[in-house]
Enzyme design. Structure first.
Site, PDB file in Angstrom:
ATOM      1  N   HIS A  77       0.828  -1.202   0.000  1.00  0.00           N
ATOM      2  CA  HIS A  77       0.000   0.000   0.000  1.00  0.00           C
ATOM      3  C   HIS A  77       0.864   1.254   0.000  1.00  0.00           C
ATOM      4  O   HIS A  77       1.836   1.346   0.748  1.00  0.00           O
ATOM      5  CB  HIS A  77      -0.914   0.025   1.226  1.00  0.00           C
ATOM      6  CG  HIS A  77      -2.110   0.905   1.055  1.00  0.00           C
ATOM      7  ND1 HIS A  77      -2.017   2.274   1.032  1.00  0.00           N
ATOM      8  CD2 HIS A  77      -3.424   0.606   0.882  1.00  0.00           C
ATOM      9  CE1 HIS A  77      -3.231   2.794   0.861  1.00  0.00           C
ATOM     10  NE2 HIS A  77      -4.100   1.809   0.765  1.00  0.00           N
ATOM     11  N   GLY A 157       3.936  22.393  10.334  1.00  0.00           N
ATOM     12  CA  GLY A 157       5.110  21.607  10.663  1.00  0.00           C
ATOM     13  C   GLY A 157       6.319  21.925   9.813  1.00  0.00           C
ATOM     14  O   GLY A 157       6.300  22.855   8.994  1.00  0.00           O
ATOM     15  N   ARG A 159       9.496  21.797   7.072  1.00  0.00           N
ATOM     16  CA  ARG A 159       9.517  21.705   5.604  1.00  0.00           C
ATOM     17  C   ARG A 159      10.285  20.492   5.102  1.00  0.00           C
ATOM     18  O   ARG A 159      10.476  20.341   3.896  1.00  0.00           O
ATOM     19  CB  ARG A 159      10.131  22.978   5.026  1.00  0.00           C
ATOM     20  CG  ARG A 159       9.355  24.234   5.351  1.00  0.00           C
ATOM     21  CD  ARG A 159       9.897  25.422   4.585  1.00  0.00           C
ATOM     22  NE  ARG A 159       9.309  26.666   5.051  1.00  0.00           N
ATOM     23  CZ  ARG A 159       9.552  27.853   4.504  1.00  0.00           C
ATOM     24  NH1 ARG A 159      10.386  27.948   3.477  1.00  0.00           N
ATOM     25  NH2 ARG A 159       8.980  28.945   4.985  1.00  0.00           N
ATOM     26  N   HIS A 162       9.990  14.066   8.713  1.00  0.00           N
ATOM     27  CA  HIS A 162      10.563  13.448   9.898  1.00  0.00           C
ATOM     28  C   HIS A 162      11.356  12.237   9.416  1.00  0.00           C
ATOM     29  O   HIS A 162      10.887  11.469   8.575  1.00  0.00           O
ATOM     30  CB  HIS A 162       9.470  13.014  10.856  1.00  0.00           C
ATOM     31  CG  HIS A 162       9.976  12.544  12.178  1.00  0.00           C
ATOM     32  ND1 HIS A 162      10.599  11.326  12.343  1.00  0.00           N
ATOM     33  CD2 HIS A 162       9.974  13.144  13.407  1.00  0.00           C
ATOM     34  CE1 HIS A 162      10.945  11.187  13.617  1.00  0.00           C
ATOM     35  NE2 HIS A 162      10.587  12.266  14.278  1.00  0.00           N
ATOM     36  N   PRO A 163      12.585  12.032   9.896  1.00  0.00           N
ATOM     37  CA  PRO A 163      13.435  10.979   9.322  1.00  0.00           C
ATOM     38  C   PRO A 163      12.857   9.570   9.414  1.00  0.00           C
ATOM     39  O   PRO A 163      13.125   8.739   8.533  1.00  0.00           O
ATOM     40  CB  PRO A 163      14.740  11.095  10.118  1.00  0.00           C
ATOM     41  CG  PRO A 163      14.418  11.936  11.298  1.00  0.00           C
ATOM     42  CD  PRO A 163      13.288  12.815  10.927  1.00  0.00           C
ATOM     43  N   GLY A 166       8.046  10.264   8.574  1.00  0.00           N
ATOM     44  CA  GLY A 166       7.543  10.841   7.337  1.00  0.00           C
ATOM     45  C   GLY A 166       6.667  12.042   7.576  1.00  0.00           C
ATOM     46  O   GLY A 166       7.073  13.007   8.235  1.00  0.00           O
TER      47      GLY A 166
END
Length: 299
Positions: A77, A157, A159, A162-163, A166
């Protein structure tokens, strides 16, 4: 009501903890959840007053963010987030303003934890980014490059992604029908060709989104569909089209399934025995019927 999609469908312990995070939140009822290891995805549905639903969603997100790392997650998915999409769905007695406020409140919660937030469907801040498939194109692996484009600056949030988590897509949408039909073949070609023939984006049926997905653990393939306006294109219509496509491909059907809550009006006139699809307790919901002004989003 909220129907979040989590990028985890294989670890029973994790999924139990995610369900418990919702069940233990005061003022909400967990009405259904399901998961699939090939999709590598869990879908939950719960309801309550808007404030209680936001608290439960924040508790779920905290549990997911503590355990899911997209750098080590890959399923069939599409996804851009550990908690991938968070749709709020109006139920009886819930004003649209309350649903929009719930979406905004949760988006602010996620943004405060360094997760980029996109608003979609009726919550979209940018009308050109209302479509979930458009936001999710490129998936997690292409997210950093996508966010570097000024046109894809998140609504809230940071730009950059988040490592490990996501981004998250949050919105308000009408009720939709998630309906899957399995084919008795391991060759993904027929399912992909049938999906391409019926989905709206390639000239098929209106308000149908469809993918052809291999279910390797079951030795099957699947035409996975979202019917975003089931009053326009309903379950009977897509069933007949997929069944005809399967016959033309020379493959047999191997059962159907509904994922998540199903609006009661979408089941009128259906023969569950013919569909060979089970509906669990609490899965059939009485919800306001989607009017022409509302457009549901596929997950």
């Amino acid at each position: 009501m909220c129907e979040p999609n989590v990028s985890e469908g294989r670890d029973p312990g994790r999924m139990a903890r995610f369900g418990a995070a919702v069940e233990e939140s005061p003022g909400v009822e967990l009405i259904h959840w399901s998961a699939d290891p090939d999709h590598h995805r869990m879908v939950l549905a719960y309801r309550g007053a808007p404030d209680a639903v936001v608290r439960a969603t924040s508790a779920l997100a905290a549990a997911v963010y503590a355990e899911v790392d997209l750098r080590r997650q890959r399923g069939q998915h599409p996804r851009i987030g550990a908690l991938d999409v968070v749709p709020f769905v109006r139920g009886p007695g819930c004003a649209e303003a309350d649903a929009l406020g719930a979406a905004r409140s949760f988006g602010e919660w996620a943004a405060a934890r360094s997760v980029p937030v996109f608003f979609y469907e009726r919550a979209a801040a940018n009308p050109g980014r209302a479509s979930l498939p458009g936001i999710r194109s490129g998936q997690f692996e292409g997210l950093a490059e996508k966010l570097s484009n000024p046109e894809w600056r998140p609504d809230l949030g940071p730009r950059s992604p988040h490592p490990s988590l996501g981004a998250v897509v949050v919105g308000v949408r009408a009720a939709l029908v998630r309906f899957n039909m399995n084919l008795d073949t391991e060759d993904p070609g027929p399912a992909r060709r049938i999906a391409a023939a019926i989905r709206e984006s390639s000239g098929g049926l209106p308000h149908v989104r469809a993918l052809g997905i291999p279910l390797r653990r079951r030795g099957l393939t699947q035409v996975s569909m979202n019917l975003t306006r089931h009053a326009v294109t309903g379950v009977n219509t897509v069933y007949e089209r997929v069944a005809a496509g399967a016959r033309a491909e020379g493959v047999a059907l191997a059962g159907c399934e509904f994922i998540g809550p199903v609006p009661a009006d979408a089941l009128r006139g259906l023969d569950p025995g013919r569909l060979d699809a089970d509906l669990g307790p609490g899965q059939i919901l009485q919800l306001p019927e989607a009017g022409d002004r509302e457009h549901g989003g596929g997950e």
